[in-house]
Design a protein around this motif. Structure first.
Motif, PDB file in Angstrom:
ATOM      1  N   LEU A   1       9.189   1.112   7.346  1.00 45.79           N
ATOM      2  CA  LEU A   1       8.727   0.998   5.967  1.00 45.79           C
ATOM      3  C   LEU A   1       7.251   0.632   5.886  1.00 45.79           C
ATOM      4  CD1 LEU A   1      11.626  -0.789   4.052  1.00 45.79           C
ATOM      5  CD2 LEU A   1      11.220   1.644   4.342  1.00 45.79           C
ATOM      6  N   ALA A   2       6.896  -0.574   6.333  1.00 46.13           N
ATOM      7  CA  ALA A   2       5.546  -1.088   6.114  1.00 46.13           C
ATOM      8  C   ALA A   2       4.489  -0.254   6.818  1.00 46.13           C
ATOM      9  CB  ALA A   2       5.468  -2.547   6.565  1.00 46.13           C
ATOM     10  N   ARG A   3       4.733   0.135   8.058  1.00 43.67           N
ATOM     11  CA  ARG A   3       3.720   0.878   8.805  1.00 43.67           C
ATOM     12  C   ARG A   3       3.731   2.363   8.459  1.00 43.67           C
ATOM     13  NH1 ARG A   3       1.139   1.336  13.947  1.00 43.67           N
ATOM     14  NH2 ARG A   3       0.059   3.353  13.821  1.00 43.67           N
ATOM     15  N   HIS A   4       4.925   2.972   8.368  1.00 45.31           N
ATOM     16  CA  HIS A   4       4.980   4.429   8.266  1.00 45.31           C
ATOM     17  C   HIS A   4       5.433   4.967   6.917  1.00 45.31           C
ATOM     18  CE1 HIS A   4       3.885   4.996  12.421  1.00 45.31           C
ATOM     19  NE2 HIS A   4       4.860   4.200  12.833  1.00 45.31           N
ATOM     20  N   GLY A   5       5.794   4.093   5.983  1.00 48.01           N
ATOM     21  CA  GLY A   5       6.195   4.575   4.670  1.00 48.01           C
ATOM     22  C   GLY A   5       7.434   5.438   4.684  1.00 48.01           C
ATOM     23  N   GLY A   6       8.347   5.161   5.603  1.00 50.40           N
ATOM     24  CA  GLY A   6       9.545   5.979   5.766  1.00 50.40           C
ATOM     25  C   GLY A   6      10.737   5.455   4.987  1.00 50.40           C
ATOM     26  N   THR A   7      11.907   5.905   5.389  1.00 45.96           N
ATOM     27  CA  THR A   7      13.164   5.557   4.732  1.00 45.96           C
ATOM     28  C   THR A   7      14.120   4.972   5.758  1.00 45.96           C
ATOM     29  OG1 THR A   7      12.883   7.422   3.208  1.00 45.96           O
ATOM     30  CG2 THR A   7      15.086   6.450   3.353  1.00 45.96           C
ATOM     31  N   LEU A   8      14.798   3.887   5.379  1.00 42.49           N
ATOM     32  CA  LEU A   8      15.825   3.282   6.223  1.00 42.49           C
ATOM     33  C   LEU A   8      17.195   3.758   5.764  1.00 42.49           C
ATOM     34  CD1 LEU A   8      14.560  -0.413   6.393  1.00 42.49           C
ATOM     35  CD2 LEU A   8      14.465   1.286   8.218  1.00 42.49           C
TER      36      LEU A   8
ATOM     37  N   ALA B 113       0.831  -1.200   0.000  1.00 41.54           N
ATOM     38  CA  ALA B 113       0.000   0.000   0.000  1.00 41.54           C
ATOM     39  C   ALA B 113       0.870   1.255   0.000  1.00 41.54           C
ATOM     40  CB  ALA B 113      -0.938  -0.010   1.211  1.00 41.54           C
ATOM     41  N   ARG B 114       1.969   1.237   0.735  1.00 38.00           N
ATOM     42  CA  ARG B 114       2.895   2.372   0.742  1.00 38.00           C
ATOM     43  C   ARG B 114       3.551   2.546  -0.623  1.00 38.00           C
ATOM     44  NH1 ARG B 114       1.956   5.934   4.785  1.00 38.00           N
ATOM     45  NH2 ARG B 114       1.610   4.825   6.756  1.00 38.00           N
TER      46      ARG B 114
END
Length: 563
Positions: free
Chosen positions: A255-262, A36-37
């Protein structure tokens, strides 16, 4: 798919469902959340590592290729697959591919020896393991292949380059060449197992704890959400391995929950961490206090400044007031003290304070968040809830609570109550404002001549000494006293403190003499375990092997009298 370990949820099913119903958990599997992200922000950066930037679309393409390749090897829903990879995009690809298959990931950090790997894979009944061909001086893929003959469930070793895959392994590059267009992801139960976290704990063998999709993305995801004030996708620099319990906040949460960057480093050094801060400007830096003390030492030497993140999140070991204040000043942001463990507890001090609040025993743990996990104080024997202000065992239960221990029903019996509460083994109390204070551990003590000494208490006292940059206290065997306390110190500046000076500092702070360390080991840098925590076993080994590290007989405090 084979019959894997029995991963029974020790929480009432109705309670799990209530957290999905009230929105505390997303009620979706990790790959569906990630997908979804990817659809919402296809070109957003997902991973920044030594190879550059990988966006969500490119990451998803690689994930589906690997998932299709693993499926063709016969790996499917419920299968446990070990992952021993450094902090690199391949570790993230493996995480998500296993989630897409409905398999259960068992990550453990690079650098852990073959005996520990054998223990984990055997007890988890892993059908495959994904490992590096070479990482520094380790040849994990070849070492794990040699184990396959003694592990009847282990069918495949996937070797990840660079370097040629050893004969008998399956090359990662071959799996990645598959056509993923016909791959249909599984839709596992969000309350089913997604990942097994590994904790060294105090047991003879490492503990393994099974977590569901909802517990990771929901409970642990809510923890990180509380540290994102503007709700924008975070950019998280992980100084700890993604394969550690702390690192489980990477793929599933960031990533999966917040759509962020590692933002990932192959391995931690203070120089590399500070360079990543300057280049990538992360919003959140996640590490352990020892790592930050190394970074502070480097900044003291160079005098350089770094961009201020939203928060510096420190866990995995006790945080002292001196480190917290110095870190907040140097990095220009709030320092968050994270109290948590793989076993299923989480509490933190939040963004309201630049420096975490303290009490008479050190930095407090913060206010529990029921959307992460509820925390109570219980009698260690009867499990009866205790009144506010009363010291007892810290127990927790909430959306992030794990399913169970893996292959260890004796640990379930010891650390889980009949109604699902997790027993932490930590001692603490809740004050009148609902703030949690951690005061020690039931087990983490040094017993000297029949008297108990808390290493954490002595570490807190020594951390404020002007010549101490970092300190870890451990017990060392002694034929007369049973154990003696040793202080392992990284000095601040060129001159190291003496054992006498450390004792004087503790005495000035009011600590009774029987608790003072009787051994001193000076080290240039604190050794770290593969999970990024201070390596107490290595320090203890150095102390027992180094007669020069022992204090003189005259330095020894008197034997405590039994009362």
């Amino acid at each position: 798919m084979t019959d894997g370990p029995a991963l029974k949820d020790l929480l009432p099913a109705g309670l799990r469902r209530s957290w999905a119903a009230d929105g505390s958990c997303p009620d979706l599997d990790l790959y569906s959340l990630f997908r979804a992200r990817r659809i919402a922000e296809p070109h957003a950066p997902a991973v920044l590592d030594a190879k550059g930037t990988l966006c969500y679309t490119a990451l998803d393409r690689k994930v589906r290729c690997l998932a299709a390749g693993l499926r063709d090897l016969g790996i499917g829903p419920g299968d446990v697959v070990g992952v021993q990879l450094p902090n690199h995009r391949n570790a993230v690809i493996a995480d998500l591919a296993l989630a897409a298959l409905g398999a259960v990931a068992l990550p453990f950090p690079v650098g852990r020896g073959v005996l520990e790997a054998e223990c984990l894979l055997r007890r988890a009944r892993a059908v495959a393991v994904i490992a590096s061909v070479r990482h520094r001086d380790f040849h994990h893929a070849a070492d794990l292949l040699a184990l396959a003959r003694s592990l009847p469930d282990l069918r495949h070793v996937v070797a990840v380059g660079p370097g040629a895959a050893p004969e008998g392994t399956t090359a990662w590059s071959a799996l990645m060449r598959g056509d993923a267009r016909d791959f249909a992801p599984a839709r596992p139960d969000p309350d089913g197992a997604a990942r097994i976290l590994v904790s060294s704990g105090s047991e003879a063998e490492p503990k393994m704890i099974a977590y569901s999709h909802n517990a990771l993305a929901g409970g642990r995801g809510n923890f990180l959400a509380s540290l994102i004030p503007d709700r924008t996708p975070p950019r998280c620099l992980f100084l700890v391995p993604l394969a550690s319990a702390f690192g489980s906040n990477g793929t599933a949460v960031t990533l999966a929950r917040h759509g962020g960057t590692l933002v990932l480093l192959d391995g931690f050094t203070p120089e590399a961490a500070l360079a990543a801060l300057r280049e990538h400007r992360p919003t959140h830096v996640l590490g352990v206090p020892t790592m930050v003390r190394m970074m502070l030492e480097h900044l003291d030497t160079t005098g350089e400044r770094v961009p201020a993140p939203t928060a510096l999140v420190l866990g995995g070991a006790p945080l002292d007031e001196t480190t917290a204040a110095a870190a907040s000043a140097a990095f220009g942001c709030p320092v968050v003290n994270l109290y948590g463990s793989a076993d299923g507890v989480n509490c933190h001090t939040g963004l309201a304070h630049a420096v975490p609040p303290t009490d008479g025993t050190g930095v407090v743990a913060g206010r529990p968040d029921p959307r992460v996990t509820e925390i109570r104080i219980a009698d260690p024997d009867s499990h009866r809830a205790l009144a506010d202000g009363t010291i007892g065992e810290i127990v927790s239960r909430g959306p992030m609570s794990p399913l169970c221990y893996v292959g260890a029903p004796e640990l379930d019996a010891r650390y889980r109550t009949p109604d699902g509460w997790v027993r932490t083994g930590d001692l603490g109390y809740l004050d009148a404002d609902g703030v949690l204070h951690v005061v020690g551990r039931l087990k983490d003590i040094v017993i000297r001549g029949g008297a108990n000494i808390s290493p954490a208490e002595v570490e807190r006292g020594l951390a404020s000494h002007p010549q101490v940059r970092d300190v870890v206290c451990v017990g060392v065997p002694d034929p007369l006293m049973g154990e003696r306390l040793a202080a392992c110190v990284v000095p601040r500046g060129e001159r190291a403190p003496t054992l006498e000076a450390l004792g004087g500092h503790l005495a000035a702070g009011g600590m009774e003499r029987r608790k003072h360390p009787e051994r001193l080991l000076v080290v240039a840098r604190m050794p770290l375990t593969p999970a990024g925590k201070p390596d107490r076993a290595a320090l203890r080994e150095r102390l027992t092997a180094a007669p020069g590290a022992q204090g003189a007989p005259g330095d020894r405090p008197p034997l405590a009298q039994a009362g």
